[in-house]
Design a protein around this motif. Structure first.
Motif, PDB file in Angstrom:
ATOM      1  N   ILE A  57       1.831   4.915  -9.271  1.00  0.00           N
ATOM      2  CA  ILE A  57       1.004   4.615  -7.809  1.00  0.00           C
ATOM      3  C   ILE A  57       0.397   5.926  -7.720  1.00  0.00           C
ATOM      4  O   ILE A  57       1.082   6.908  -7.466  1.00  0.00           O
ATOM      5  CB  ILE A  57       1.713   3.953  -7.059  1.00  0.00           C
ATOM      6  CG1 ILE A  57       2.725   2.881  -7.168  1.00  0.00           C
ATOM      7  CG2 ILE A  57       0.689   3.580  -5.821  1.00  0.00           C
ATOM      8  CD1 ILE A  57       1.728   1.525  -7.853  1.00  0.00           C
ATOM      9  N   SER A  58      -0.905   5.934  -7.870  1.00  0.00           N
ATOM     10  CA  SER A  58      -1.605   7.267  -7.637  1.00  0.00           C
ATOM     11  C   SER A  58      -2.547   6.950  -6.397  1.00  0.00           C
ATOM     12  O   SER A  58      -3.196   6.062  -6.055  1.00  0.00           O
ATOM     13  CB  SER A  58      -2.541   7.588  -8.859  1.00  0.00           C
ATOM     14  OG  SER A  58      -1.721   7.851 -10.065  1.00  0.00           O
ATOM     15  N   ALA A  59      -3.020   8.124  -5.828  1.00  0.00           N
ATOM     16  CA  ALA A  59      -3.918   8.275  -4.880  1.00  0.00           C
ATOM     17  C   ALA A  59      -5.309   8.040  -5.289  1.00  0.00           C
ATOM     18  O   ALA A  59      -5.682   8.369  -6.493  1.00  0.00           O
ATOM     19  CB  ALA A  59      -3.983   9.610  -4.064  1.00  0.00           C
ATOM     20  N   GLU A  60      -6.339   7.238  -4.742  1.00  0.00           N
ATOM     21  CA  GLU A  60      -7.424   7.193  -5.236  1.00  0.00           C
ATOM     22  C   GLU A  60      -8.813   7.948  -4.477  1.00  0.00           C
ATOM     23  O   GLU A  60      -9.633   7.649  -4.680  1.00  0.00           O
ATOM     24  CB  GLU A  60      -7.911   5.629  -4.836  1.00  0.00           C
ATOM     25  CG  GLU A  60      -7.101   4.627  -5.689  1.00  0.00           C
ATOM     26  CD  GLU A  60      -7.566   2.963  -5.642  1.00  0.00           C
ATOM     27  OE1 GLU A  60      -8.337   2.708  -5.882  1.00  0.00           O
ATOM     28  OE2 GLU A  60      -6.423   2.226  -4.947  1.00  0.00           O
ATOM     29  N   LYS A  84       0.770   7.026   3.882  1.00  0.00           N
ATOM     30  CA  LYS A  84      -0.107   7.017   4.672  1.00  0.00           C
ATOM     31  C   LYS A  84      -0.943   8.276   4.276  1.00  0.00           C
ATOM     32  O   LYS A  84      -0.368   9.352   4.621  1.00  0.00           O
ATOM     33  CB  LYS A  84      -0.010   6.569   5.960  1.00  0.00           C
ATOM     34  CG  LYS A  84      -0.009   4.923   6.415  1.00  0.00           C
ATOM     35  CD  LYS A  84      -0.124   4.627   7.744  1.00  0.00           C
ATOM     36  CE  LYS A  84      -1.399   4.773   8.416  1.00  0.00           C
ATOM     37  NZ  LYS A  84      -2.271   3.568   7.643  1.00  0.00           N
ATOM     38  N   LYS A 162      -8.117   2.542   1.355  1.00  0.00           N
ATOM     39  CA  LYS A 162      -7.225   3.412   0.104  1.00  0.00           C
ATOM     40  C   LYS A 162      -6.571   4.568   1.098  1.00  0.00           C
ATOM     41  O   LYS A 162      -5.701   5.244   0.394  1.00  0.00           O
ATOM     42  CB  LYS A 162      -8.167   4.180  -0.592  1.00  0.00           C
ATOM     43  CG  LYS A 162      -8.965   3.027  -1.441  1.00  0.00           C
ATOM     44  CD  LYS A 162     -10.002   3.575  -2.712  1.00  0.00           C
ATOM     45  CE  LYS A 162     -10.757   2.518  -3.433  1.00  0.00           C
ATOM     46  NZ  LYS A 162     -11.580   2.990  -4.351  1.00  0.00           N
ATOM     47  N   CYS A 163      -6.724   4.795   2.429  1.00  0.00           N
ATOM     48  CA  CYS A 163      -6.016   5.720   3.077  1.00  0.00           C
ATOM     49  C   CYS A 163      -4.454   5.225   3.192  1.00  0.00           C
ATOM     50  O   CYS A 163      -3.575   6.214   3.485  1.00  0.00           O
ATOM     51  CB  CYS A 163      -6.656   5.960   4.386  1.00  0.00           C
ATOM     52  SG  CYS A 163      -8.142   6.686   4.525  1.00  0.00           S
ATOM     53  N   SER A 164      -4.137   3.953   2.925  1.00  0.00           N
ATOM     54  CA  SER A 164      -2.867   3.466   2.861  1.00  0.00           C
ATOM     55  C   SER A 164      -2.606   3.253   1.371  1.00  0.00           C
ATOM     56  O   SER A 164      -3.041   2.494   0.793  1.00  0.00           O
ATOM     57  CB  SER A 164      -2.684   2.236   3.631  1.00  0.00           C
ATOM     58  OG  SER A 164      -2.662   2.447   4.876  1.00  0.00           O
ATOM     59  N   ILE A 165      -1.339   3.806   1.072  1.00  0.00           N
ATOM     60  CA  ILE A 165      -1.034   3.634  -0.577  1.00  0.00           C
ATOM     61  C   ILE A 165      -0.008   2.483  -0.439  1.00  0.00           C
ATOM     62  O   ILE A 165       1.109   2.581   0.256  1.00  0.00           O
ATOM     63  CB  ILE A 165      -0.391   5.004  -1.171  1.00  0.00           C
ATOM     64  CG1 ILE A 165      -1.043   6.257  -0.786  1.00  0.00           C
ATOM     65  CG2 ILE A 165      -0.046   4.781  -2.511  1.00  0.00           C
ATOM     66  CD1 ILE A 165      -2.482   5.966  -1.229  1.00  0.00           C
ATOM     67  N   ARG A 166      -0.364   1.365  -1.269  1.00  0.00           N
ATOM     68  CA  ARG A 166       0.451   0.156  -0.846  1.00  0.00           C
ATOM     69  C   ARG A 166       0.975  -0.030  -2.397  1.00  0.00           C
ATOM     70  O   ARG A 166       0.386   0.177  -3.522  1.00  0.00           O
ATOM     71  CB  ARG A 166      -0.500  -0.784  -0.515  1.00  0.00           C
ATOM     72  CG  ARG A 166      -0.999  -0.856   0.757  1.00  0.00           C
ATOM     73  CD  ARG A 166      -1.877  -2.167   1.144  1.00  0.00           C
ATOM     74  NE  ARG A 166      -2.617  -1.765   2.565  1.00  0.00           N
ATOM     75  CZ  ARG A 166      -1.828  -2.155   3.738  1.00  0.00           C
ATOM     76  NH1 ARG A 166      -0.685  -2.873   3.586  1.00  0.00           N
ATOM     77  NH2 ARG A 166      -2.494  -1.995   4.884  1.00  0.00           N
ATOM     78  N   MET A 190       1.815   9.521  -7.197  1.00  0.00           N
ATOM     79  CA  MET A 190       2.622   9.684  -5.862  1.00  0.00           C
ATOM     80  C   MET A 190       3.862   8.875  -6.127  1.00  0.00           C
ATOM     81  O   MET A 190       4.787   9.495  -5.485  1.00  0.00           O
ATOM     82  CB  MET A 190       1.717   9.000  -4.590  1.00  0.00           C
ATOM     83  CG  MET A 190       0.561   9.811  -4.645  1.00  0.00           C
ATOM     84  SD  MET A 190      -0.522   9.385  -2.935  1.00  0.00           S
ATOM     85  CE  MET A 190       0.791  10.017  -1.796  1.00  0.00           C
TER      86      MET A 190
END
Length: 339
Positions: A57-60, A84, A162-166, A190
């Motif tokens: 799971i990566s940041a966008e 977050k 995208k500020c919340s990594i789900r 992440m």
């Protein structure tokens, strides 16, 4: 005829009668049904439980990491927030784009009013066709800019989400690769998330065992003394050039176990094996005697080897002679001791 010659002939005749009587005497034998005598061939192969979703799971977006909400070992549901990001700048940008959208809406209303007045003047010939076309063009340009701005606002709103990594699926966090306060960059890993629900078994077997596996009544995955029923899902249509094995995929029937577990795949071959003691050689062939209608019938068995257990395929109720068969010949009368 002399007495000695007559005596010799009578002795020979008596011997023939005695031999015939012996040959017609049923040989006592013991039989056993093929289904009870033959044993099933058990086969196995190393296998491993794998997850169909083992995802990084990566940041966008680029933003500071505000909060980490889950750690290694946590099992999370789909759409659970893992972390977050600090996104005040993206919220401000979103509000700016909404303001532009509102300004364009006001300009559109004004352009519509100007076009309406221009059409009224056209009826009294107080405006040129060129001026009317200009009013039309102004309105169409504003409509196009408004649609463009609408898309820009939607994109800004999507960026905020995208500020919340789900979590994209239900699974277990196996790695945490980010730290609170650090700067998350676009495409920076992440978390590592493993799907614990959508799992299957991967095994590699010889291509010659494929048919046995496909015809097996039951297939089980064994791990630490526990057995899990499974079913064959797919056979990869390629053979590994190094190992000469072929990969197969299987799914659990009912209870599943965890991804990453290594065990053994076990199944029973469709072939049956007869013990070496029932095989005999007759007329350069190796086979078995079966009892049918009071007589012994020799049946050759393909690929059977003398003195070894060998595979055979016979109807389940076939009566195999297991005792008294050593001196039998095809067609000899027999008498069964027991079944």
């Amino acid at each position: 005829m002399s007495f000695n010659l007559f005596a010799a002939q009578m002795l020979l005749l008596a011997s023939s009668w005695a031999l015939a009587d012996i040959q017609n005497t049923p040989v006592p034998v013991r039989t056993m049904a093929f289904s009870k005598l033959a044993t099933v061939i058990g086969k196995s192969a190393p296998a491993m439980v794998i997850s169909l979703n083992d995802t990084t799971i990566s940041a966008e977006i680029n933003a500071p990491i505000l909060e980490i909400r889950h750690e290694v070992g946590d099992v999370v549901d789909k759409n659970t927030i893992l972390a977050k990001l600090e996104c005040d700048d993206y919220h401000i940008a979103h509000r700016q784009k909404i303001a532009v959208q509102k300004r364009l809406k006001s300009q559109k209303i004004l352009a519509e009013q100007r076009l309406k007045r221009a059409r009224q003047l056209e009826n009294t010939n107080n405006i040129s066709a060129e001026q009317l076309d200009q009013r039309n063009a102004e309105l169409y340009a504003l409509l196009a800019r408004r649609e463009e701005q609408k898309a820009i606002v939607e994109l800004a709103l999507r960026t905020i989400t995208k500020c919340s990594i789900r979590a994209p699926f239900r699974g277990a966090v196996t790695q945490r690769l980010a730290q609170t306060g650090a700067m998350a960059m676009h495409d920076q890993p992440m978390f590592q998330l493993v799907d614990t629900d959508n799992v299957e078994i991967s095994a590699r077997i010889r291509p010659t065992a494929i048919n046995d596996l496909q015809s097996a009544e039951t297939i089980k995955f064994e791990f630490d003394g526990e057995y899990y029923p499974v079913s064959l899902r797919a056979i990869v249509p390629a053979v590994d050039t190094d190992s000469r094995d072929q990969e197969i995929r299987l799914t659990f029937i009912g209870i599943k176990t965890r991804p990453g577990i290594r065990g053994r795949l076990q199944w029973q071959s469709g072939q049956r094996v007869l013990p070496a003691r029932v095989f005999v050689r007759r007329n350069k062939q190796i086979g078995v005697f079966i009892a049918r209608e009071g007589f012994a019938h020799f049946t050759s068995v393909k690929d059977a080897l003398a003195g070894r257990n060998s595979t055979a395929s016979l109807p389940s109720d076939t009566a195999i002679i297991v005792e008294g068969h050593a001196g039998l010949q095809d067609g000899d009368p027999i008498k069964r001791k027991s079944e």
